[in-house]
Scaffold this motif. Structure first.
Motif, mmCIF file in Angstrom:
data_model
loop_
_atom_site.group_PDB
_atom_site.id
_atom_site.type_symbol
_atom_site.label_atom_id
_atom_site.label_comp_id
_atom_site.label_asym_id
_atom_site.label_seq_id
_atom_site.Cartn_x
_atom_site.Cartn_y
_atom_site.Cartn_z
ATOM 1 N N LEU A 34 48.071 53.092 85.745
ATOM 2 C CA LEU A 34 46.713 52.571 85.590
ATOM 3 C C LEU A 34 45.762 53.451 86.387
ATOM 4 C CD1 LEU A 34 47.333 48.734 86.109
ATOM 5 C CD2 LEU A 34 47.128 49.948 83.935
ATOM 6 N N ASP A 35 44.552 53.679 85.847
ATOM 7 C CA ASP A 35 43.572 54.499 86.553
ATOM 8 C C ASP A 35 42.426 53.660 87.108
ATOM 9 O OD1 ASP A 35 42.207 53.789 84.280
ATOM 10 O OD2 ASP A 35 41.899 55.831 83.549
ATOM 11 N N SER A 36 42.578 52.337 87.053
ATOM 12 C CA SER A 36 41.534 51.427 87.526
ATOM 13 C C SER A 36 42.196 50.143 88.025
ATOM 14 C CB SER A 36 40.559 51.111 86.391
ATOM 15 O OG SER A 36 39.736 50.014 86.722
ATOM 16 N N GLY A 37 41.466 49.437 88.883
ATOM 17 C CA GLY A 37 41.988 48.178 89.379
ATOM 18 C C GLY A 37 41.580 46.981 88.554
ATOM 19 N N GLU A 38 40.843 47.215 87.466
ATOM 20 C CA GLU A 38 40.241 46.119 86.695
ATOM 21 C C GLU A 38 41.275 45.080 86.263
ATOM 22 O OE1 GLU A 38 37.248 45.339 82.898
ATOM 23 O OE2 GLU A 38 38.019 47.369 83.308
ATOM 24 N N HIS A 39 42.373 45.536 85.668
ATOM 25 C CA HIS A 39 43.414 44.611 85.200
ATOM 26 C C HIS A 39 44.709 44.824 85.970
ATOM 27 C CE1 HIS A 39 40.744 43.554 81.924
ATOM 28 N NE2 HIS A 39 40.648 44.833 81.567
ATOM 29 N N GLY A 40 44.579 45.309 87.201
ATOM 30 C CA GLY A 40 45.746 45.677 87.993
ATOM 31 C C GLY A 40 46.738 44.550 88.186
ATOM 32 N N ALA A 41 46.253 43.397 88.636
ATOM 33 C CA ALA A 41 47.151 42.271 88.911
ATOM 34 C C ALA A 41 47.851 41.803 87.642
ATOM 35 C CB ALA A 41 46.366 41.126 89.551
ATOM 36 N N GLU A 42 47.097 41.710 86.572
ATOM 37 C CA GLU A 42 47.675 41.238 85.313
ATOM 38 C C GLU A 42 48.748 42.193 84.809
ATOM 39 O OE1 GLU A 42 44.507 41.505 85.995
ATOM 40 O OE2 GLU A 42 43.776 39.429 85.954
ATOM 41 N N GLU A 43 48.506 43.504 84.935
ATOM 42 C CA GLU A 43 49.479 44.501 84.482
ATOM 43 C C GLU A 43 50.733 44.491 85.360
ATOM 44 O OE1 GLU A 43 49.020 46.824 81.592
ATOM 45 O OE2 GLU A 43 47.923 44.946 81.383
ATOM 46 N N ILE A 44 50.532 44.263 86.642
ATOM 47 C CA ILE A 44 51.685 44.172 87.555
ATOM 48 C C ILE A 44 52.567 42.992 87.145
ATOM 49 C CG2 ILE A 44 52.400 43.623 89.917
ATOM 50 C CD1 ILE A 44 49.921 45.177 90.875
ATOM 51 N N GLY A 63 42.745 47.894 96.086
ATOM 52 C CA GLY A 63 44.179 47.644 96.141
ATOM 53 C C GLY A 63 44.553 46.348 96.817
ATOM 54 N N ILE A 64 43.876 46.015 97.917
ATOM 55 C CA ILE A 64 44.200 44.787 98.647
ATOM 56 C C ILE A 64 43.942 43.555 97.781
ATOM 57 C CG2 ILE A 64 43.537 43.333 100.597
ATOM 58 C CD1 ILE A 64 43.034 45.884 102.199
ATOM 59 N N GLU A 65 42.831 43.562 97.066
ATOM 60 C CA GLU A 65 42.507 42.438 96.184
ATOM 61 C C GLU A 65 43.549 42.296 95.079
ATOM 62 O OE1 GLU A 65 38.753 40.852 93.418
ATOM 63 O OE2 GLU A 65 38.621 42.775 94.504
ATOM 64 N N ILE A 66 43.984 43.425 94.543
ATOM 65 C CA ILE A 66 44.993 43.415 93.477
ATOM 66 C C ILE A 66 46.316 42.855 93.994
ATOM 67 C CG2 ILE A 66 46.413 44.898 91.995
ATOM 68 C CD1 ILE A 66 43.952 46.776 91.819
ATOM 69 N N ILE A 67 46.721 43.298 95.179
ATOM 70 C CA ILE A 67 47.986 42.846 95.759
ATOM 71 C C ILE A 67 47.972 41.332 95.961
ATOM 72 C CG2 ILE A 67 49.422 42.916 97.839
ATOM 73 C CD1 ILE A 67 48.588 45.887 98.108
#
Length: 298
Positions: A34-44, A63-67
């Motif tokens: 992924l090149d963005s954090g927009e859908h980071g959590a969902e993709e994880i 990154g912290i918000e995604i984690i």
């Protein structure tokens, strides 16, 4: 079984480098980038990789918000943060959010490979412990075997503390106790988080009872910091004398931020330079990743 990886970084060159290191060193399979954090959590949560390599500063969401979001949605995998951020407070927040290791950019290949291998061993440890825990619950706990396992762990920890030059130093016993307590936490619940401040407090109470004098948790923390700082000095001295020293190669990246090891080496050359800095959690997780749990001797 090969580990699975997801990389989240807005720098395409970083993604390519990390992907290359994973493939070249047979560390596992890359399931997505992924090149963005927009859908980071969902993709994880969707890919459910064993390990997420994530930048701190990302477009849309950091990154912290995604984690935190991924963990709140039930993700149980491991995070390695890779960033050029040098602010101690932000790095501390990253560790508090649940990362195991923080690697500074520009990436040192040896450091990245050793850290990833260490996290892979940590995953194997947790799976092995979970399997053994289930077996023990089915057949009952044999006291003699439990004592033997603890003795074996003590010996392995002692060997590591000897390697890094801090065996017998003030604070080394407290460090050993912390490591054993964290291992016990991981044994009882491999997915559990732990808080060092709470463990310092437990050890302070135990020490107070032993010597019949009050000891506070800050004293314990100071002892731990001093002894880990000493081990950084020892490793840096080994690397300063011989960059290809086996112990330097083995411990410099798994226990410390390699950038801080190099800073400590600069201090050795010129005492006017600042000392390298340590992360207590990274150091402890690094030691745990080195312990030999794969033999089912837990």
């Amino acid at each position: 079984m090969d580990k699975t990886f997801l990389i989240i970084d807005d720098d395409v060159n970083i993604r390519k480098m990390l992907g290359f290191l994973i493939r070249k060193n047979n560390l596992g399979k890359l399931v997505g980038e992924l090149d963005s954090g927009e859908h980071g959590a969902e993709e994880i949560v969707f890919y459910n990789p064993d390990i997420v390599l994530i930048d701190l500063l990302l477009p849309v969401k950091d990154g912290i918000e995604i984690i935190k979001s991924a963990k709140s949605q039930g993700y149980k995998g491991k995070f390695i943060m890779i960033s050029q951020v040098e602010d101690d407070e932000m790095i501390s927040k990253a560790y508090e959010s649940g990362i195991l290791f923080f690697i500074s950019k520009p990436i040192n290949n040896i450091e990245a490979i050793n850290v990833i291998k260490g996290v892979c061993r940590n995953i194997d440890l947790e799976k092995s412990v979970a399997l053994i825990k289930n077996t023990v619950l089915n057949i009952g706990v044999i006291k003699g075997d439990s004592s033997a396992r603890k003795s074996s762990l003590d010996e392995e920890i002692s060997n590591i503390l000897t390697d890094i030059g801090i065996i017998g130093m003030t604070g080394s016993n407290e460090l050993r106790d912390i490591i054993l307590k964290i291992i016990d936490i991981k044994r009882r619940n491999p997915a559990a988080n732990y808080h060092l401040q709470k463990i310092y407090e437990e050890i302070a109470k135990e020490r107070s009872l032993e010597i019949n004098e009050p000891i506070n948790k800050r004293t314990i923390e100071k002892r731990i910091r001093r002894v880990i700082q000493k081990s950084l000095q020892t490793i840096a001295e080994l690397g300063h004398d011989d960059y290809y020293n086996i112990k330097f190669s083995e411990y410099s990246t798994i226990l410390f931020d390699f950038k801080q090891v190099k800073q400590e080496m600069r201090h050795i050359e010129n005492p006017k330079e600042e000392h390298g800095k340590i992360s207590i959690k990274k150091f402890i997780e690094g030691i745990i990743s080195k312990l030999n749990y794969q033999k089912n001797d837990m």
